[in-house]
Design a protein around this motif. Structure first.
Motif, mmCIF file in Angstrom:
data_model
loop_
_atom_site.group_PDB
_atom_site.id
_atom_site.type_symbol
_atom_site.label_atom_id
_atom_site.label_comp_id
_atom_site.label_asym_id
_atom_site.label_seq_id
_atom_site.Cartn_x
_atom_site.Cartn_y
_atom_site.Cartn_z
ATOM 1 N N VAL A 1 0.865 -1.176 0.000
ATOM 2 C CA VAL A 1 0.000 0.000 0.000
ATOM 3 C C VAL A 1 0.900 1.224 0.000
ATOM 4 C CG1 VAL A 1 -1.800 1.263 1.242
ATOM 5 C CG2 VAL A 1 -1.771 -1.241 1.302
ATOM 6 N N ARG A 2 0.628 2.108 -0.923
ATOM 7 C CA ARG A 2 1.469 3.304 -1.013
ATOM 8 C C ARG A 2 0.658 4.445 -1.597
ATOM 9 N NH1 ARG A 2 6.878 4.278 -4.565
ATOM 10 N NH2 ARG A 2 7.264 6.353 -3.751
ATOM 11 N N VAL B 1 -6.271 -11.743 -5.184
ATOM 12 C CA VAL B 1 -5.436 -10.574 -4.923
ATOM 13 C C VAL B 1 -6.226 -9.390 -5.465
ATOM 14 C CG1 VAL B 1 -3.303 -9.380 -5.533
ATOM 15 C CG2 VAL B 1 -3.257 -11.838 -5.116
ATOM 16 N N SER B 2 -6.336 -8.326 -4.702
ATOM 17 C CA SER B 2 -7.055 -7.141 -5.164
ATOM 18 C C SER B 2 -6.072 -6.036 -5.505
ATOM 19 C CB SER B 2 -8.019 -6.636 -4.086
ATOM 20 O OG SER B 2 -9.066 -7.557 -3.911
ATOM 21 N N LEU B 3 -6.367 -5.361 -6.586
ATOM 22 C CA LEU B 3 -5.553 -4.227 -7.024
ATOM 23 C C LEU B 3 -6.505 -3.071 -7.290
ATOM 24 C CD1 LEU B 3 -2.955 -2.866 -8.232
ATOM 25 C CD2 LEU B 3 -3.694 -3.800 -10.432
ATOM 26 N N ILE B 4 -6.193 -1.940 -6.729
ATOM 27 C CA ILE B 4 -6.950 -0.733 -7.044
ATOM 28 C C ILE B 4 -5.936 0.385 -7.184
ATOM 29 C CG2 ILE B 4 -7.388 -0.172 -4.623
ATOM 30 C CD1 ILE B 4 -10.055 1.088 -5.680
ATOM 31 N N PHE B 5 -6.182 1.241 -8.138
ATOM 32 C CA PHE B 5 -5.354 2.430 -8.231
ATOM 33 C C PHE B 5 -6.264 3.595 -8.564
ATOM 34 C CE2 PHE B 5 -5.130 0.464 -12.436
ATOM 35 C CZ PHE B 5 -5.465 1.505 -13.276
ATOM 36 N N ALA B 6 -5.857 4.741 -8.112
ATOM 37 C CA ALA B 6 -6.601 5.958 -8.387
ATOM 38 C C ALA B 6 -5.581 7.026 -8.756
ATOM 39 C CB ALA B 6 -7.409 6.389 -7.163
#
Length: 184
Positions: free
Chosen positions: A127-128, A164-169
């Motif tokens: 997480v970053r 595995v979950s990936l989200i980006f904004a």
């Protein structure tokens, strides 16, 4: 035993959420988690209830709302001892939500944060948050590269492996001056 199957190979790539009913259906955390469970393999109401720790009636209620909104569909039925079991799956490989209006919550990000908070704290996480200053061209390029990377790894997904979950904004925040003016 009678088995009727509907192929999941011909699912549309993207389901576009366009109605209030669909938005309400996807914005509930329990229904969001049910959709996550159905991403890679179909399941019955009973299986969904067991895997999520829900009462069967509650599981049925949430799946019916998702089905009525068109977000999940029956992909297989089996006749077992006179009872018809329905297997549900996602109606598309991915769901695209509309952009929230001014002052409205972003359903996708709220659901992702809730999933992150519910994930095991002793599990590996990446997480970053980074604050960048980019030209319009760099902003557009980064957005395209992030999307391509997500698509590349989605193509590599193996249903036998753990989720595995990936989200980006990637977005431009409200300028500091405007935030200060709005606070007055």
């Amino acid at each position: 035993m009678t088995i009727v199957r509907v192929s999941t190979d011909d699912l549309p790539e993207t389901f576009h959420v366009t109605t209030d009913e669909q938005l309400r259906a996807v914005s509930n955390l329990t229904r969001h988690r049910i959709m996550a469970l159905l991403r890679f393999e179909p399941a019955t109401i009973t299986q969904i209830a067991q895997r999520m720790g829900l009462a069967k009636g509650s599981s049925s209620y949430h799946v019916r709302l998702l089905e009525r909104a068109g977000l999940v569909k029956v992909v297989e039925t089996r006749k077992v001892r006179g009872v018809t079991e329905r297997y549900y799956a996602m109606a598309a490989r991915s769901i695209e939500l509309p952009h929230p209006g001014p002052g409205q919550p972003d359903v996708l990000l709220r659901s992702a944060v809730a999933d992150l908070e519910a994930s095991p704290v002793d599990g590996e996480r990446h997480v970053r948050m980074a604050h960048l200053r980019l030209t319009e061209e760099q902003f557009t390029e980064l957005g395209a590269r992030l999307q391509a990377l997500a698509d590349e790894y989605r193509a590599l997904s193996d249903p036998s492996l753990p989720d595995v979950s990936l989200i980006f904004a990637l977005f431009r925040p409200t300028p500091r001056q405007q935030v200060e003016e709005d606070a007055k």
